[in-house]
Design a protein around this motif. Structure first.
Motif, mmCIF file in Angstrom:
data_model
loop_
_atom_site.group_PDB
_atom_site.id
_atom_site.type_symbol
_atom_site.label_atom_id
_atom_site.label_comp_id
_atom_site.label_asym_id
_atom_site.label_seq_id
_atom_site.Cartn_x
_atom_site.Cartn_y
_atom_site.Cartn_z
ATOM 1 N N GLY A 1 43.494 30.375 37.534
ATOM 2 C CA GLY A 1 44.791 31.023 37.370
ATOM 3 C C GLY A 1 44.834 32.399 38.000
ATOM 4 N N VAL A 2 43.784 33.177 37.813
ATOM 5 C CA VAL A 2 43.730 34.525 38.378
ATOM 6 C C VAL A 2 43.663 34.445 39.896
ATOM 7 N N LEU A 3 42.888 33.503 40.413
ATOM 8 C CA LEU A 3 42.780 33.355 41.859
ATOM 9 C C LEU A 3 44.124 32.970 42.465
ATOM 10 N N GLU A 4 44.805 32.026 41.848
ATOM 11 C CA GLU A 4 46.114 31.597 42.351
ATOM 12 C C GLU A 4 47.113 32.754 42.293
ATOM 13 N N ALA A 5 47.109 33.500 41.188
ATOM 14 C CA ALA A 5 48.025 34.627 41.042
ATOM 15 C C ALA A 5 47.717 35.730 42.062
ATOM 16 N N SER A 6 46.473 35.787 42.512
ATOM 17 C CA SER A 6 46.072 36.795 43.501
ATOM 18 C C SER A 6 46.401 36.362 44.919
ATOM 19 N N GLY A 7 46.900 35.155 45.075
ATOM 20 C CA GLY A 7 47.281 34.681 46.399
ATOM 21 C C GLY A 7 46.206 33.909 47.135
ATOM 22 N N VAL A 8 45.156 33.526 46.414
ATOM 23 C CA VAL A 8 44.102 32.732 47.042
ATOM 24 C C VAL A 8 44.671 31.337 47.288
ATOM 25 N N ASP A 9 44.686 30.944 48.557
ATOM 26 C CA ASP A 9 45.274 29.654 48.916
ATOM 27 C C ASP A 9 44.196 28.711 49.464
ATOM 28 N N PRO B 1 42.463 41.935 44.180
ATOM 29 C CA PRO B 1 41.632 42.388 43.050
ATOM 30 C C PRO B 1 40.232 42.788 43.528
ATOM 31 N N LYS B 2 39.720 43.864 42.951
ATOM 32 C CA LYS B 2 38.397 44.348 43.340
ATOM 33 C C LYS B 2 37.311 43.344 43.007
ATOM 34 N N LEU B 3 37.521 42.527 42.025
ATOM 35 C CA LEU B 3 36.510 41.561 41.610
ATOM 36 C C LEU B 3 36.754 40.176 42.199
ATOM 37 N N SER C 1 48.243 38.155 54.108
ATOM 38 C CA SER C 1 46.795 38.111 54.107
ATOM 39 C C SER C 1 46.266 38.883 52.897
ATOM 40 N N LEU C 2 45.259 38.349 52.268
ATOM 41 C CA LEU C 2 44.669 39.009 51.102
ATOM 42 C C LEU C 2 44.063 40.360 51.445
ATOM 43 N N ARG C 3 43.467 40.464 52.631
ATOM 44 C CA ARG C 3 42.790 41.705 53.008
ATOM 45 C C ARG C 3 43.754 42.832 53.343
ATOM 46 N N VAL D 1 33.684 38.132 42.777
ATOM 47 C CA VAL D 1 33.092 37.662 41.515
ATOM 48 C C VAL D 1 33.899 36.486 40.962
ATOM 49 N N LEU D 2 35.218 36.617 41.001
ATOM 50 C CA LEU D 2 36.075 35.531 40.521
ATOM 51 C C LEU D 2 35.847 34.254 41.331
ATOM 52 N N ILE D 3 35.687 34.408 42.636
ATOM 53 C CA ILE D 3 35.430 33.253 43.503
ATOM 54 C C ILE D 3 34.072 32.660 43.168
ATOM 55 N N ALA D 4 33.058 33.521 42.996
ATOM 56 C CA ALA D 4 31.709 33.036 42.710
ATOM 57 C C ALA D 4 31.634 32.316 41.366
ATOM 58 N N LEU D 5 32.517 32.661 40.464
ATOM 59 C CA LEU D 5 32.506 32.028 39.138
ATOM 60 C C LEU D 5 33.513 30.888 39.030
ATOM 61 N N ARG D 6 33.987 30.378 40.155
ATOM 62 C CA ARG D 6 35.022 29.343 40.118
ATOM 63 C C ARG D 6 34.561 28.068 39.427
ATOM 64 N N SER D 7 33.258 27.784 39.433
ATOM 65 C CA SER D 7 32.775 26.550 38.811
ATOM 66 C C SER D 7 32.936 26.563 37.294
ATOM 67 N N THR D 8 33.222 27.717 36.716
ATOM 68 C CA THR D 8 33.470 27.768 35.270
ATOM 69 C C THR D 8 34.828 27.156 34.937
ATOM 70 N N GLY D 9 35.717 27.126 35.926
ATOM 71 C CA GLY D 9 37.065 26.621 35.710
ATOM 72 C C GLY D 9 37.980 27.641 35.058
#
Length: 158
Positions: free
Chosen positions: A29-37, A12-14, A1-3, A17-25
């Motif tokens: 990579g950072v999200l995947e490396a952080s374990g966001v599935d 990651p602390k951000l 679990s990410l939490r 923010v990274l999720i909110a900016l996902r539409s930038t494309g």
């Protein structure tokens, strides 16, 4: 679990923010490396849908009521179309979340108008109508666009 991660594997602390900016494309990579599935992103997507749906409904109800009554239920700045607060909410919050939701559904491109496009059409139509009539009537005139947006928010995951 990410939490539940700690130390070097900590979330990651951000992340928000990274999720909110996902539409930038640029954050994939950072999200995947952080374990966001996929289940995590599905949860984020549904939360964004609910947030935007609630915001659209409160804005529409406020404008149709001319922001009369309870200021907590009908924020006054929704009725001043030149309000900087309204501009910030629409241009930053709504546009960011609508872009994210459109990004999430980018494989469906080429179908009906995207949410951000519909929001732009709604704003333009409301401003034109409000120049000719009282705001409550102008807000009623964009009801079809709002209904399509709400329908698309409801059916995106079905």
């Amino acid at each position: 679990s990410l939490r539940g991660r700690h130390g070097q594997q900590a979330t990651p602390k951000l992340l928000s923010v990274l999720i909110a900016l996902r539409s930038t494309g640029l954050t994939s990579g950072v999200l995947e490396a952080s374990g966001v599935d996929s289940p995590y992103m599905r949860c984020v997507h549904e939360a964004d849908q609910g947030l935007i749906r609630d915001g659209l409904q409160v804005r529409a109800a406020s404008q149709r009521a001319a922001c009369a009554g309870d200021p907590d239920a009908f924020p006054e700045w929704f009725c001043n179309l030149r309000s900087l607060t309204l501009a910030r909410i629409e241009r930053v919050d709504f546009d960011l979340f609508l872009s994210d939701l459109d990004w999430d559904d980018r494989d469906a491109a080429g179908g009906p108008p995207r949410l951000k496009q519909l929001e732009g059409e709604r704003r333009a139509a409301l401003n034109q109508a409000a120049a000719r009539m009282p705001l409550p009537r102008a807000a009623e005139s964009v009801g079809t666009i709002e209904a399509e947006m709400l329908w698309r928010l409801k059916t995106r995951n079905e």
